[in-house]
Every structure is written in structure tokens, then in C-alpha cells.
Design a protein around this motif. Structure first.
Motif, PDB file in Angstrom:
ATOM      1  N   ASN A 195     -12.039 -31.304 -54.962  1.00  0.00           N
ATOM      2  CA  ASN A 195     -12.992 -31.321 -53.926  1.00  0.00           C
ATOM      3  C   ASN A 195     -13.485 -32.817 -53.655  1.00  0.00           C
ATOM      4  OD1 ASN A 195     -12.598 -28.792 -53.302  1.00  0.00           O
ATOM      5  ND2 ASN A 195     -14.047 -28.024 -54.905  1.00  0.00           N
ATOM      6  N   ARG A 196     -14.253 -33.113 -54.615  1.00  0.00           N
ATOM      7  CA  ARG A 196     -15.159 -34.507 -54.518  1.00  0.00           C
ATOM      8  C   ARG A 196     -14.009 -35.719 -54.157  1.00  0.00           C
ATOM      9  NH1 ARG A 196     -16.548 -35.732 -60.224  1.00  0.00           N
ATOM     10  NH2 ARG A 196     -14.744 -36.548 -60.295  1.00  0.00           N
ATOM     11  N   ASP A 197     -12.955 -35.610 -54.989  1.00  0.00           N
ATOM     12  CA  ASP A 197     -12.041 -36.900 -54.652  1.00  0.00           C
ATOM     13  C   ASP A 197     -10.856 -36.640 -53.784  1.00  0.00           C
ATOM     14  OD1 ASP A 197     -13.515 -38.115 -56.593  1.00  0.00           O
ATOM     15  OD2 ASP A 197     -12.362 -37.437 -58.260  1.00  0.00           O
ATOM     16  N   ASN A 198     -10.754 -35.471 -52.986  1.00  0.00           N
ATOM     17  CA  ASN A 198      -9.744 -35.194 -52.146  1.00  0.00           C
ATOM     18  C   ASN A 198     -10.055 -34.398 -51.013  1.00  0.00           C
ATOM     19  OD1 ASN A 198      -6.795 -35.796 -54.005  1.00  0.00           O
ATOM     20  ND2 ASN A 198      -8.576 -34.768 -55.137  1.00  0.00           N
ATOM     21  N   ARG A 199     -10.419 -33.119 -51.110  1.00  0.00           N
ATOM     22  CA  ARG A 199     -10.691 -32.508 -49.668  1.00  0.00           C
ATOM     23  C   ARG A 199     -11.915 -33.080 -49.131  1.00  0.00           C
ATOM     24  NH1 ARG A 199      -8.880 -27.069 -52.769  1.00  0.00           N
ATOM     25  NH2 ARG A 199      -7.072 -26.620 -51.580  1.00  0.00           N
ATOM     26  N   ILE A 200     -13.097 -33.256 -49.690  1.00  0.00           N
ATOM     27  CA  ILE A 200     -14.160 -33.929 -48.970  1.00  0.00           C
ATOM     28  C   ILE A 200     -13.857 -35.071 -48.538  1.00  0.00           C
ATOM     29  CG2 ILE A 200     -16.641 -34.465 -49.351  1.00  0.00           C
ATOM     30  CD1 ILE A 200     -17.091 -32.126 -51.458  1.00  0.00           C
ATOM     31  N   PRO A 201     -13.365 -36.038 -49.175  1.00  0.00           N
ATOM     32  CA  PRO A 201     -13.108 -37.195 -48.503  1.00  0.00           C
ATOM     33  C   PRO A 201     -12.357 -37.206 -47.181  1.00  0.00           C
ATOM     34  CG  PRO A 201     -13.049 -37.665 -50.681  1.00  0.00           C
ATOM     35  CD  PRO A 201     -13.349 -36.370 -50.340  1.00  0.00           C
ATOM     36  N   ALA A 202     -11.182 -36.241 -47.278  1.00  0.00           N
ATOM     37  CA  ALA A 202     -10.343 -36.047 -46.239  1.00  0.00           C
ATOM     38  C   ALA A 202     -11.029 -35.447 -44.912  1.00  0.00           C
ATOM     39  CB  ALA A 202      -9.222 -35.140 -46.612  1.00  0.00           C
ATOM     40  N   PHE A 203     -11.937 -34.477 -45.286  1.00  0.00           N
ATOM     41  CA  PHE A 203     -12.789 -33.806 -44.279  1.00  0.00           C
ATOM     42  C   PHE A 203     -13.530 -34.888 -43.560  1.00  0.00           C
ATOM     43  CE2 PHE A 203     -16.639 -31.517 -42.867  1.00  0.00           C
ATOM     44  CZ  PHE A 203     -16.202 -30.574 -42.096  1.00  0.00           C
ATOM     45  N   GLU A 204     -14.370 -35.635 -44.394  1.00  0.00           N
ATOM     46  CA  GLU A 204     -15.190 -36.587 -43.754  1.00  0.00           C
ATOM     47  C   GLU A 204     -14.589 -37.663 -42.997  1.00  0.00           C
ATOM     48  OE1 GLU A 204     -17.219 -38.030 -47.306  1.00  0.00           O
ATOM     49  OE2 GLU A 204     -18.826 -36.500 -47.294  1.00  0.00           O
ATOM     50  N   LYS A 205     -13.256 -37.991 -43.323  1.00  0.00           N
ATOM     51  CA  LYS A 205     -12.745 -39.088 -42.556  1.00  0.00           C
ATOM     52  C   LYS A 205     -11.845 -38.464 -41.305  1.00  0.00           C
ATOM     53  CE  LYS A 205      -8.643 -42.333 -42.962  1.00  0.00           C
ATOM     54  NZ  LYS A 205      -8.153 -42.092 -41.912  1.00  0.00           N
ATOM     55  N   PHE A 206     -11.651 -37.194 -41.421  1.00  0.00           N
ATOM     56  CA  PHE A 206     -11.344 -36.462 -40.271  1.00  0.00           C
ATOM     57  C   PHE A 206     -12.345 -36.354 -39.301  1.00  0.00           C
ATOM     58  CE2 PHE A 206     -10.141 -33.154 -37.466  1.00  0.00           C
ATOM     59  CZ  PHE A 206      -8.755 -33.112 -37.152  1.00  0.00           C
ATOM     60  N   VAL A 207     -13.367 -36.057 -39.753  1.00  0.00           N
ATOM     61  CA  VAL A 207     -14.691 -35.881 -38.781  1.00  0.00           C
ATOM     62  C   VAL A 207     -15.111 -37.397 -37.939  1.00  0.00           C
ATOM     63  CG1 VAL A 207     -17.382 -35.285 -38.771  1.00  0.00           C
ATOM     64  CG2 VAL A 207     -15.508 -34.015 -39.722  1.00  0.00           C
ATOM     65  N   ALA A 208     -15.033 -38.296 -38.977  1.00  0.00           N
ATOM     66  CA  ALA A 208     -15.178 -39.837 -38.476  1.00  0.00           C
ATOM     67  C   ALA A 208     -14.273 -39.974 -37.240  1.00  0.00           C
ATOM     68  CB  ALA A 208     -15.466 -40.666 -39.601  1.00  0.00           C
ATOM     69  N   ASP A 209     -12.936 -39.988 -37.658  1.00  0.00           N
ATOM     70  CA  ASP A 209     -11.811 -40.412 -37.019  1.00  0.00           C
ATOM     71  C   ASP A 209     -12.008 -39.693 -35.726  1.00  0.00           C
ATOM     72  OD1 ASP A 209     -11.181 -42.155 -38.777  1.00  0.00           O
ATOM     73  OD2 ASP A 209      -9.306 -40.963 -39.729  1.00  0.00           O
ATOM     74  N   ASN A 210     -12.220 -38.556 -35.523  1.00  0.00           N
ATOM     75  CA  ASN A 210     -12.221 -37.790 -34.208  1.00  0.00           C
ATOM     76  C   ASN A 210     -13.717 -37.572 -33.595  1.00  0.00           C
ATOM     77  OD1 ASN A 210      -9.368 -36.612 -34.203  1.00  0.00           O
ATOM     78  ND2 ASN A 210     -10.085 -36.395 -36.100  1.00  0.00           N
ATOM     79  N   GLU A 211     -14.626 -38.462 -34.153  1.00  0.00           N
ATOM     80  CA  GLU A 211     -15.827 -38.570 -33.682  1.00  0.00           C
ATOM     81  C   GLU A 211     -16.522 -37.121 -33.343  1.00  0.00           C
ATOM     82  OE1 GLU A 211     -15.583 -40.846 -30.059  1.00  0.00           O
ATOM     83  OE2 GLU A 211     -15.259 -42.853 -31.388  1.00  0.00           O
ATOM     84  N   LEU A 212     -16.220 -36.175 -34.290  1.00  0.00           N
ATOM     85  CA  LEU A 212     -16.823 -34.873 -34.096  1.00  0.00           C
ATOM     86  C   LEU A 212     -18.345 -34.896 -34.878  1.00  0.00           C
ATOM     87  CD1 LEU A 212     -13.900 -33.134 -35.552  1.00  0.00           C
ATOM     88  CD2 LEU A 212     -14.286 -33.439 -33.233  1.00  0.00           C
ATOM     89  N   GLU A 213     -19.106 -33.902 -34.207  1.00  0.00           N
ATOM     90  CA  GLU A 213     -20.580 -33.772 -34.433  1.00  0.00           C
ATOM     91  C   GLU A 213     -20.764 -32.291 -34.887  1.00  0.00           C
ATOM     92  OE1 GLU A 213     -22.741 -34.911 -31.415  1.00  0.00           O
ATOM     93  OE2 GLU A 213     -22.344 -37.153 -31.322  1.00  0.00           O
TER      94      GLU A 213
END
Length: 333
Positions: A195-213
Motif C-alpha cells: 500500500n505505502r509504496d504502490n497503491r497509495i502513490p498510484a491513487f494520489e497520482k491519479f487524483v492529482a493528474d485528474n484534478e479530483l477533489e
């Protein structure tokens, strides 16, 4: 002193205890004071003492036995992984000894040491994370170790997994394409490397890239009750799409949503990331990141057979393909 020459007498002498006390420590007997246990374990580590719990007359030092370490014998994820391991073990004529490290009074390193004392030829370790205790225990032995479905921050041990970042990103894209913009990632332990090194960074990057709130990671969701109790919080925050790392938690979340009048998938979508049989038997059936659980186990066992026979590995870390299986818990536009 060569570690193969070290005896229980040497350990007892160095630790200033009886041989019976050493025996109790290495066999995980809790009837030893912590101070004494710690002193004996320090001597064992320093002298590289490796007790032999198998017949001493095995001239080849081979037992054709493999140790399988699992966190929970009732967890379907690890049960399906184990099936692949067992089939390859039978093919290569190895027996399996299973040790569970969940809800044990003994520390994990004591459980592992107890398994190594049986002189297994190799070990397959399955868990959501490789603990520091397990890492240190494995470093103290020459016995080959392979991680199956286990992500480690330490690349020293061979492993078999899927690409968790890629899989979660594909699942998040499905939710977004269905119009779900307030997303949740629901995990059991955010500090586990998977989670710490894979799933959570992927989630945070997706949220940022798509400008989701309004998107959020929810931690500590490990069983059905956790999932069931989580839904009211998600609903209050307006979360309308979730990836859940544990199938049983996904079912709890699904039932809670339905019990509270939410329409799945119209109001709320769920994707589960484990793909055990439970994801298919509930209704609506859960959209799933399908991990090849049988193959993860089978490949791990084949890697171990090569290591046990000194054949070497062409690849130390193997990534197997996954599938995103679209079912009734998502709109799938």
C-alpha cells in the motif's frame, strides 16, 4: 566457531543457562523469563546456532520438505495462493509444512525459527508485508526464501506479484469514466509496502493528474465489520466510488450501502482488489482486479525448487499479468 559445529551445549554455556532452558527457547515455550529468553536468543544469533529437529542421520541434509508461512489459514486469498504452491510441490515431490503467524503468543521470528528447526529445504512466505522480524530471521539462515503475493521494501528476497500501481490506475479510470469523481482507496494497513509504496502513490497520482477533489485513503479496514461500518463515513463525505483491497471488507461495504438504501452501482461503485471466490458469490457481483492467485503460488514454488537445487533464477522478481473483470458493482460505461 563454525556454525555447523555449534551445539546446544555451546549456547547454554555462553548464555549461562541450562540446556533445557535453551531447548524451551528454541521451541517457543513461553515458560521462560523475557530477560533469559533475550539472552539466549542473542547467543543463538551470535553463534549462528541452527537446531536440527529432523533425524540426525540424514547425510544429505535434505528433507524434501518446504515451509509455508501464512498470516491467516482462513483467508481465501492465501488459501487460493496455497493451492498453486501445493500442486507444484507435489509435482516435484516436496512435502509442505504450514505455519500460521496470526494470533500467536510467540513472536513471528520464533514461529519462523521453529519452522527452520525442522530443517526445511526452502520457505515460501505469504503476507501483506514482510515484517522486520521475518526479514532478520531469514537473513540468519542459508535456507532459500521466496515471497508469494508479498511486497517487501527489501529486494533481497525473490518474489512474485502483479503490477499493483498499474492495476489500481486502470480500476480508477473505470470509476472516473463511470462519472464517479469522489474516490476512496480502502486499505487494511497503509504502512504495508504493497500500500505505502504502490497503491497509495498510484491513487494520489491519479487524483492529482485528474484534478479530483474530496478523494481520500481509508486505513485499518481489515474485515467484514470494518467494511460495513465504513460506509456511513463514505456517504457523509460524498464518496461515490471505492477500490477496496480486501474482498471480505468489500462485501461489508457493499451490504452496508445496500442496507442504507444506496443503489449499487448507480449511486456507489465498488471494485475489489483480491479476486477470491467471495467476490463472485455476492449480489451484485463485485467488479474485480483479478490476480492470478493460483499462478502466483505455482510460480513462487517453481522458483523455490530452482533455488533449492542451486539452479539460479533468470528473474529474481516476477510480475504476472492481472485482469480487470467488470461485473455488477460498476456501471462499466
Amino acid at each position: 566457531m563454525h556454525k555447523q559445529d555449534v551445539t546446544i551445549y555451546d549456547v547454554a554455556r555462553e548464555a549461562k543457562v541450562s540446556m533445557a532452558t535453551v531447548s524451551r527457547v528454541v521451541n517457543g515455550n513461553n515458560n521462560v523469563r523475557k530477560e533469559t529468553r533475550d539472552r539466549v536468543m542473542e547467543v543463538i544469533k551470535r553463534l549462528h546456532y541452527q537446531p536440527n529437529a529432523v533425524a540426525q542421520g540424514l547425510a544429505s541434509k535434505r528433507t524434501t520438505t518446504v515451509g509455508l508461512i501464512v498470516p491467516d489459514l482462513t483467508n481465501l486469498y492465501f488459501a487460493e495462493l496455497s493451492k498453486g504452491i501445493d500442486d507444484i510441490a507435489v509435482l516435484y515431490k516436496y512435502n509442505i509444512i504450514i505455519s500460521s503467524v496470526e494470533n500467536r503468543l510467540m513472536k513471528e521470528d520464533a514461529v519462523i525459527q521453529g519452522l527452520l528447526n525442522k530443517q526445511v529445504d526452502g520457505v515460501i512466505y505469504m503476507s501483506n508485508k514482510l515484517s522486520e522480524e521475518a526479514t532478520e530471521a531469514f537473513k540468519r539462515t542459508d535456507t532459500p526464501v521466496v515471497l508469494a503475493g508479498t511486497v517487501s521494501g527489501n529486494s533481497e528476497f525473490p518474489s512474485v506479484n502483479i503490477d499493483y500501481k498499474k492495476a489500481d490506475t486502470e480500476a480508477l479510470n473505470l470509476l472516473l469514466n463511470d462519472g464517479k469523481k469522489k474516490l476512496a482507496l480502502v486499505v487494511g494497513d497503509k504502512e504495508a509496502p504493497i500500500n505505502r509504496d504502490n497503491r497509495i502513490p498510484a491513487f494520489e497520482k491519479f487524483v492529482a493528474d485528474n484534478e479530483l477533489e474530496g478523494c481520500e485513503v481509508f486505513d485499518g479496514i481489515k474485515d467484514y465489520s470494518d467494511g460495513y461500518n465504513l460506509y456511513p463515513e463514505l456517504a457523509k463525505k460524498g464518496i461515490n466510488g471505492a477500490i477496496v483491497t480486501k474482498d471480505v471488507s468489500s462485501v461489508g461495504l457493499l451490504n452496508s450501502a445496500l442496507d442504507r438504501g444506496a443503489k449499487v452501482p448507480e449511486d456507489f461503485e465498488i471494485i475489489t482488489a483480491s479476486a477470491t471466490q467471495i467476490a463472485s458469490v455476492v449480489r451484485p457481483a463485485l467488479t474485480t482486479i483479478k490476480q492470478p492467485l493460483y499462478d502466483l503460488g505455482a510460480v513462487a514454488m517453481r522458483m523455490l525448487t530452482k533455488l533449492m537445487n542451486d539452479e539460479g533464477l533468470e528473474e529474481k522478481h516476477i510480475t504476472l499479468p492481472y485482469e480487470l473483470i467488470k461485473k455488477q458493482s460498476t456501471l462499466n460505461k
